[in-house]
Motif scaffolding. Structure first.
Motif, PDB file in Angstrom:
ATOM      1  N   GLU A 133       0.805  -1.217   0.000  1.00  0.00           N
ATOM      2  CA  GLU A 133       0.000   0.000   0.000  1.00  0.00           C
ATOM      3  C   GLU A 133       0.838   1.268   0.000  1.00  0.00           C
ATOM      4  O   GLU A 133       0.282   2.366   0.043  1.00  0.00           O
ATOM      5  N   SER A 134       2.153   1.131  -0.041  1.00  0.00           N
ATOM      6  CA  SER A 134       3.020   2.307  -0.045  1.00  0.00           C
ATOM      7  C   SER A 134       4.283   2.003  -0.841  1.00  0.00           C
ATOM      8  O   SER A 134       4.593   0.835  -1.113  1.00  0.00           O
ATOM      9  N   LYS A 135       4.997   3.065  -1.182  1.00  0.00           N
ATOM     10  CA  LYS A 135       6.258   2.892  -1.905  1.00  0.00           C
ATOM     11  C   LYS A 135       7.235   2.064  -1.071  1.00  0.00           C
ATOM     12  O   LYS A 135       7.887   1.155  -1.591  1.00  0.00           O
TER      13      LYS A 135
ATOM     14  N   THR B  19      -0.098  -3.499  -7.705  1.00  0.00           N
ATOM     15  CA  THR B  19       0.030  -2.102  -7.252  1.00  0.00           C
ATOM     16  C   THR B  19      -1.330  -1.431  -7.077  1.00  0.00           C
ATOM     17  O   THR B  19      -1.395  -0.225  -6.833  1.00  0.00           O
TER      18      THR B  19
ATOM     19  N   MET C  60      -2.009   1.109  -4.258  1.00  0.00           N
ATOM     20  CA  MET C  60      -1.129   2.282  -4.150  1.00  0.00           C
ATOM     21  C   MET C  60      -1.792   3.442  -4.887  1.00  0.00           C
ATOM     22  O   MET C  60      -1.459   3.766  -6.015  1.00  0.00           O
ATOM     23  N   THR C  61      -2.747   4.072  -4.219  1.00  0.00           N
ATOM     24  CA  THR C  61      -3.638   5.023  -4.888  1.00  0.00           C
ATOM     25  C   THR C  61      -3.578   6.446  -4.316  1.00  0.00           C
ATOM     26  O   THR C  61      -4.493   7.232  -4.534  1.00  0.00           O
ATOM     27  N   LYS C  62      -2.527   6.765  -3.617  1.00  0.00           N
ATOM     28  CA  LYS C  62      -2.446   8.115  -3.045  1.00  0.00           C
ATOM     29  C   LYS C  62      -2.080   9.138  -4.116  1.00  0.00           C
ATOM     30  O   LYS C  62      -1.281   8.875  -5.007  1.00  0.00           O
ATOM     31  N   MET C  63      -2.709  10.307  -3.989  1.00  0.00           N
ATOM     32  CA  MET C  63      -2.395  11.444  -4.857  1.00  0.00           C
ATOM     33  C   MET C  63      -2.201  12.657  -3.966  1.00  0.00           C
ATOM     34  O   MET C  63      -2.857  12.793  -2.931  1.00  0.00           O
TER      35      MET C  63
ATOM     36  N   CYS D   5       1.138  11.187  -8.349  1.00  0.00           N
ATOM     37  CA  CYS D   5       0.287  10.005  -8.174  1.00  0.00           C
ATOM     38  C   CYS D   5       1.144   8.768  -7.947  1.00  0.00           C
ATOM     39  O   CYS D   5       2.170   8.599  -8.596  1.00  0.00           O
ATOM     40  N   GLU D   6       0.685   7.904  -7.048  1.00  0.00           N
ATOM     41  CA  GLU D   6       1.323   6.605  -6.908  1.00  0.00           C
ATOM     42  C   GLU D   6       0.961   5.742  -8.111  1.00  0.00           C
ATOM     43  O   GLU D   6       0.022   6.027  -8.854  1.00  0.00           O
ATOM     44  N   CYS D   7       1.689   4.646  -8.274  1.00  0.00           N
ATOM     45  CA  CYS D   7       1.561   3.828  -9.480  1.00  0.00           C
ATOM     46  C   CYS D   7       0.230   3.110  -9.613  1.00  0.00           C
ATOM     47  O   CYS D   7      -0.110   2.657 -10.702  1.00  0.00           O
TER      48      CYS D   7
END
Length: 124
Positions: free
Chosen positions: A39-41, A81, A84-87, A96-98
């Motif tokens: 859920e994160s980089k 991925t 991984m939806t944070k903007m 934007c995340e991937c």
């Protein structure tokens, strides 16, 4: 082989024997032995480090647009991925995340009077 990966990634949600049919727009694919959803980089980087160090075969899968997956089972790890939806906005830059869907990025850009993503309308 997979137990070592699972034990080293207690913070990353995973599913065993997961059908890949629902993870791509062509609705093809057999089952994957394991699918991880970082859920994160930082979680993505750690997941990649762990599967590489354990010599486990893996693939990274985004939203699954234009991906044709074999109907044979995959005896490896799929790293999805999709969570991984944070903007975030940095001034006039949208980061934007991937896993962000293009439609969601376009909406945020439009809502914040940002241009440059007009071409992305309608791309899955």
């Amino acid at each position: 082989m997979f137990e070592a990966v699972i034990n080293r990634l207690p913070e990353v949600f995973y599913e065993r024997d997961k059908s890949l049919k629902g993870m791509n727009t062509f609705r093809t694919g057999g089952n994957a032995a394991l699918v991880f959803y970082p859920e994160s980089k930082a979680a993505l980087v750690k997941t990649l480090d762990v599967v590489r160090s354990e010599n486990v075969p893996f693939v990274v899968l985004g939203a699954g647009s234009n991906v044709l997956i074999s109907d044979k089972d995959y005896e490896g790890v799929v790293i999805s991925t999709k969570k991984m939806t944070k903007m975030r906005l940095w001034g006039s830059i949208l980061v934007c995340e991937c896993g962000v869907k293009l439609a969601d990025a376009v909406k945020v850009a439009c809502d914040n009077s940002l241009g440059g993503l007009e071409f992305a309308v309608g791309i899955p």
